[in-house]
Structure formats: structure tokens, C-alpha cells
Design a protein around this motif. Structure first.
Motif, PDB file in Angstrom:
ATOM      1  N   ASP A 222     111.420  29.227  29.300  1.00 38.77           N
ATOM      2  CA  ASP A 222     112.588  28.792  30.339  1.00 38.77           C
ATOM      3  C   ASP A 222     113.526  28.227  28.959  1.00 38.77           C
ATOM      4  O   ASP A 222     114.953  28.624  29.475  1.00 38.77           O
ATOM      5  CB  ASP A 222     113.041  28.549  31.306  1.00 38.77           C
ATOM      6  N   ARG A 223     113.118  27.894  28.434  1.00 40.68           N
ATOM      7  CA  ARG A 223     114.004  26.348  27.128  1.00 40.68           C
ATOM      8  C   ARG A 223     114.167  27.766  26.251  1.00 40.68           C
ATOM      9  O   ARG A 223     115.747  27.606  25.557  1.00 40.68           O
ATOM     10  CB  ARG A 223     113.280  25.538  26.984  1.00 40.68           C
ATOM     11  N   ILE A 224     113.516  28.786  26.264  1.00 38.46           N
ATOM     12  CA  ILE A 224     114.062  29.645  24.903  1.00 38.46           C
ATOM     13  C   ILE A 224     115.297  30.450  24.892  1.00 38.46           C
ATOM     14  O   ILE A 224     116.305  30.842  24.675  1.00 38.46           O
ATOM     15  CB  ILE A 224     113.398  30.773  24.441  1.00 38.46           C
ATOM     16  N   ASP A 225     115.561  30.587  26.714  1.00 36.24           N
ATOM     17  CA  ASP A 225     116.197  31.881  27.053  1.00 36.24           C
ATOM     18  C   ASP A 225     117.433  31.158  27.033  1.00 36.24           C
ATOM     19  O   ASP A 225     118.392  30.787  27.129  1.00 36.24           O
ATOM     20  CB  ASP A 225     115.999  32.167  28.591  1.00 36.24           C
ATOM     21  N   GLU A 226     117.484  29.738  27.570  1.00 35.97           N
ATOM     22  CA  GLU A 226     118.970  28.458  27.584  1.00 35.97           C
ATOM     23  C   GLU A 226     119.302  28.340  26.251  1.00 35.97           C
ATOM     24  O   GLU A 226     120.312  28.919  26.101  1.00 35.97           O
ATOM     25  CB  GLU A 226     117.899  27.456  27.534  1.00 35.97           C
ATOM     26  N   LYS A 227     118.511  28.783  24.979  1.00 30.25           N
ATOM     27  CA  LYS A 227     118.970  28.320  23.869  1.00 30.25           C
ATOM     28  C   LYS A 227     119.651  29.949  23.095  1.00 30.25           C
ATOM     29  O   LYS A 227     120.353  29.782  23.298  1.00 30.25           O
ATOM     30  CB  LYS A 227     117.838  28.256  22.758  1.00 30.25           C
ATOM     31  N   ILE A 228     119.491  31.157  23.611  1.00 31.80           N
ATOM     32  CA  ILE A 228     119.757  32.214  23.947  1.00 31.80           C
ATOM     33  C   ILE A 228     121.305  32.356  24.810  1.00 31.80           C
ATOM     34  O   ILE A 228     122.169  33.025  23.897  1.00 31.80           O
ATOM     35  CB  ILE A 228     118.934  33.250  23.748  1.00 31.80           C
TER      36      ILE A 228
END
Length: 130
Positions: free
Chosen positions: A108-114
Motif C-alpha cells: 500500500d505504501r509503495i502504491d501511494e508513492k507510485i
């Protein structure tokens, strides 16, 4: 008369390297390995089955320490072996579920950063060049 197998034969049947077979013996994951007159290891069918169990544990991400804990149930008289093994596997399952939840949070955090970077890219595309 029980049939015995060489290290090479066991390696071929289990997919474990000969080095791994010896290492597992060295750290106590398997014991009582027979030797022939020349001192070569001779593995039984039950040894092969145990190596297959250990290999399965490796594939599910179990650590050596955890495998050693599981193997210790063979020598335990306090709790019936089946119960101890089931409880151990249930505990390991909970650990895996927790790891999966942590991986989901990371994803989820990675998707937010993307999404953050995509938004920046889109805002840069909309601004005219001077």
C-alpha cells in the motif's frame, strides 16, 4: 533388511545438495545416520522422508532455528508429538499471516508513492515550457 542410500542418491531424491545433507546432520536436524565399513553415510527411507519434510519447510520459508524446534518434538515426552507439531504449525501459520499483512501494508505504501510520482509527472506535463 532395510535398504540404504548414498549421499548422492539422497541428494537426487530430495533435491538437497550433499553439503546440505551434511549440514543438517551437523546442526542436529537429523541424527543416527548409519555408516558403512568405509565410513560413508548410509541413509534409510525414513531419513529420506525426513529430508523431504525439511525441504518442504525450506520452501515455506521456515528458518533453521524453527526447523530445529520442530525436530525437537521427536525427543519430547511432555506433549504428544502430534499435538505439539500441530500447535507449532498453527503458530507458524500465524507468523506467515502477520508477514503477509506487513507485506500488504508495504505494498500500500509503495502504491501511494507510485501515485505521488504519477501525480507529479502529470502536473509537469500540464505546465507550459517557458
Amino acid at each position: 533388511m532395510e535398504k540404504y542410500y548414498s549421499s548422492r542418491q539422497v541428494s537426487e531424491r530430495t533435491g538437497l545438495s550433499i553439503h546440505t545433507l551434511r549440514y543438517y546432520e551437523q546442526i542436529g536436524l537429523i541424527d543416527g545416520i548409519a555408516r558403512d565399513d568405509n565410513g560413508y553415510r548410509q541413509y534409510s527411507e525414513s531419513d529420506i522422508v525426513w529430508f523431504q519434510v525439511l525441504n518442504y519447510f525450506r520452501t515455506i520459508g521456515m528458518s533453521i532455528r524453527e526447523m530445529q524446534e520442530y525436530a525437537s518434538f521427536n525427543n519430547s515426552e511432555e506433549v504428544p508429538t502430534l499435538t505439539a507439531r500441530r500447535e507449532f504449525i498453527e503458530s507458524y501459520r500465524r507468523k506467515v499471516v502477520e508477514q503477509m499483512a506487513e507485506l500488504e501494508r508495504s505494498l500500500d505504501r509503495i502504491d501511494e508513492k507510485i501515485g505521488f510520482f504519477k501525480n507529479l509527472e502529470n502536473s509537469n506535463k500540464r505546465q507550459p515550457d517557458n
